[in-house]
Motif scaffolding. Structure first.
Motif, PDB file in Angstrom:
ATOM      1  N   SER A  29       8.646  54.706  54.452  1.00  0.00           N
ATOM      2  CA  SER A  29       9.164  53.548  55.202  1.00  0.00           C
ATOM      3  C   SER A  29       9.709  54.015  56.548  1.00  0.00           C
ATOM      4  N   SER A  31       9.522  53.782  61.035  1.00  0.00           N
ATOM      5  CA  SER A  31       8.612  53.539  62.163  1.00  0.00           C
ATOM      6  C   SER A  31       7.544  54.625  62.283  1.00  0.00           C
ATOM      7  N   THR A  32       7.845  55.846  61.906  1.00  0.00           N
ATOM      8  CA  THR A  32       6.852  56.930  62.063  1.00  0.00           C
ATOM      9  C   THR A  32       5.671  56.724  61.125  1.00  0.00           C
ATOM     10  N   ASP A  85       6.285  60.554  54.221  1.00  0.00           N
ATOM     11  CA  ASP A  85       7.436  59.719  54.567  1.00  0.00           C
ATOM     12  C   ASP A  85       8.170  60.299  55.770  1.00  0.00           C
ATOM     13  N   GLY A  86       9.032  59.482  56.351  1.00  0.00           N
ATOM     14  CA  GLY A  86       9.806  59.920  57.505  1.00  0.00           C
ATOM     15  C   GLY A  86      11.133  60.526  57.077  1.00  0.00           C
ATOM     16  N   ALA A  87      11.969  60.801  58.068  1.00  0.00           N
ATOM     17  CA  ALA A  87      13.297  61.354  57.779  1.00  0.00           C
ATOM     18  C   ALA A  87      14.233  61.018  58.925  1.00  0.00           C
ATOM     19  N   ASP A  88      15.519  61.025  58.612  1.00  0.00           N
ATOM     20  CA  ASP A  88      16.512  60.799  59.665  1.00  0.00           C
ATOM     21  C   ASP A  88      17.016  62.117  60.234  1.00  0.00           C
ATOM     22  N   LYS A  98      17.726  60.799  54.410  1.00  0.00           N
ATOM     23  CA  LYS A  98      16.842  59.639  54.550  1.00  0.00           C
ATOM     24  C   LYS A  98      17.649  58.389  54.220  1.00  0.00           C
ATOM     25  N   GLY A  99      17.080  57.220  54.570  1.00  0.00           N
ATOM     26  CA  GLY A  99      17.797  55.999  54.254  1.00  0.00           C
ATOM     27  C   GLY A  99      18.270  55.234  55.476  1.00  0.00           C
ATOM     28  N   GLY A 100      17.874  55.739  56.645  1.00  0.00           N
ATOM     29  CA  GLY A 100      18.213  55.020  57.891  1.00  0.00           C
ATOM     30  C   GLY A 100      17.687  53.591  57.849  1.00  0.00           C
ATOM     31  N   GLY A 101      16.569  53.448  57.105  1.00  0.00           N
ATOM     32  CA  GLY A 101      15.968  52.117  56.980  1.00  0.00           C
ATOM     33  C   GLY A 101      16.330  51.431  55.668  1.00  0.00           C
ATOM     34  N   GLU A 107      11.981  55.319  47.946  1.00  0.00           N
ATOM     35  CA  GLU A 107      11.416  56.520  48.599  1.00  0.00           C
ATOM     36  C   GLU A 107      11.637  57.744  47.716  1.00  0.00           C
ATOM     37  N   LYS A 125      14.726  64.763  64.965  1.00  0.00           N
ATOM     38  CA  LYS A 125      15.181  64.882  63.575  1.00  0.00           C
ATOM     39  C   LYS A 125      15.397  66.344  63.168  1.00  0.00           C
TER      40      LYS A 125
HETATM   41  O1  DER Z   1      14.876  55.112  56.017  1.00  0.00           O
HETATM   42  C1  DER Z   1      14.137  56.090  55.860  1.00  0.00           C
HETATM   43  O2  DER Z   1      14.292  56.939  54.956  1.00  0.00           O
HETATM   44  C2  DER Z   1      13.053  56.314  56.883  1.00  0.00           C
HETATM   45  O3  DER Z   1      11.991  57.066  56.351  1.00  0.00           O
HETATM   46  C3  DER Z   1      13.702  57.053  58.041  1.00  0.00           C
HETATM   47  O4  DER Z   1      14.318  58.156  57.490  1.00  0.00           O
HETATM   48  C4  DER Z   1      12.740  57.479  59.111  1.00  0.00           C
HETATM   49  O5  DER Z   1      12.599  56.410  59.940  1.00  0.00           O
HETATM   50  P1  DER Z   1      11.836  56.557  61.340  1.00  0.00           P
HETATM   51  O6  DER Z   1      10.453  57.090  61.013  1.00  0.00           O
HETATM   52  O7  DER Z   1      11.791  55.135  61.850  1.00  0.00           O
HETATM   53  O8  DER Z   1      12.620  57.463  62.196  1.00  0.00           O
END
Ligand code: DER
Length: 233
Positions: A29, A31-32, A85-88, A98-101, A107, A125
């Motif tokens: 989840s 934007s990346t 997956d993405g990361a903060d 993680k969990g910014g979203g 996840e 990041k």
């Molecule tokens: O919420 C999340 O865990 C997302 O994966 C976040 O960590 C990365 O969000 P971004 O790709 O928009 O920076």
């Protein structure tokens, strides 16, 4: 923008390198991951790939459907070949926030069912200690009725500040895909070994899950502004 280009570079690299025919893959989840799903749809069409995508949020599910990719679930695919997956924030020991979203619960579940977690991120990041770069705090998913005592316990036991995450496009708190609240733990003491703290927080009645993904990723791709990629394993 250089930041978006960096995200795209990392996303394409992960899809090009870690997706094979007949794969079951977890879709993260944020934007990346949008760039990753775009590249995946291209590869599926061009190479006539058979892949099943398992979402980690309503957002991920919408992305999968929007791109005409096959949608699956843990009911039919309890073991995944890879989760992307993405990361903060990522520290020097591959501990990840993680969990910014606010999607950290699913996840983490999906990541735990995959043979490998591949993280895609832009250069912002890439950190040394958790909290050096990312200032929005460690997200903790809690059962709504418990958020006040849980907030107090975390603050009293571990220090820092704990804030209930309020929504922007909705009155009141953020409600996760699973109907829970998110607490953001800020100004925490920056540690090297997060395992103990993570376990202690998860043991507090009312805590569902934390955004601490400790030693779960097998590789992180950090897209750079100049179009190159830094890898961390
Ligand atoms: O919420 C999340 O865990 C997302 O994966 C976040 O960590 C990365 O969000 P971004 O790709 O928009 O920076």
């Amino acid at each position: 923008s250089p930041l978006e280009a960096a995200k795209q570079t990392a996303a394409h690299k992960a899809i090009n390198k870690h997706v094979e025919n007949n794969f079951v893959l977890g879709i993260g989840s944020g934007s990346t991951i949008v760039y990753a799903v775009e590249r995946l749809a291209e590869r599926v069409a061009k190479e006539n790939l058979e892949v099943v995508c398992i979402p980690t949020s309503f957002q991920a599910k919408q992305l999968i459907v929007k791109h005409g990719l096959k949608l699956g679930s843990l009911d039919t695919h309890p073991i995944l070949d890879v989760c992307i997956d993405g990361a903060d924030e990522v520290d020097a020991n591959l501990n990840i926030i993680k969990g910014g979203g606010a999607c950290l619960l699913e996840e983490k579940i999906i990541a735990s069912c995959a043979n490998g977690l591949v993280i895609i991120a832009d250069y912002t990041k890439n950190s040394t200690k958790l909290g050096d770069q990312y200032k929005k705090g460690i997200p903790i998913e809690v059962v709504p009725m418990s958020y006040v005592p849980v907030r107090n316990k975390i603050r009293n036991t571990f220090g820092g500040e704990v804030n209930l995450r309020m929504a922007v496009a909705k009155a009141g708190p953020v409600i996760t895909d699973n109907g829970n609240f998110i607490l953001d733990w800020v100004n925490f003491k920056q540690l090297d070994d997060w395992k103990e703290v993570n376990t202690a927080i998860r043991m507090i009645p009312g805590v569902v899950e934390t955004g601490l993904f400790l030693q779960m990723a097998k590789i992180v791709y950090f897209g750079q502004a100049d179009g190159t990629i830094k890898e961390q394993t």
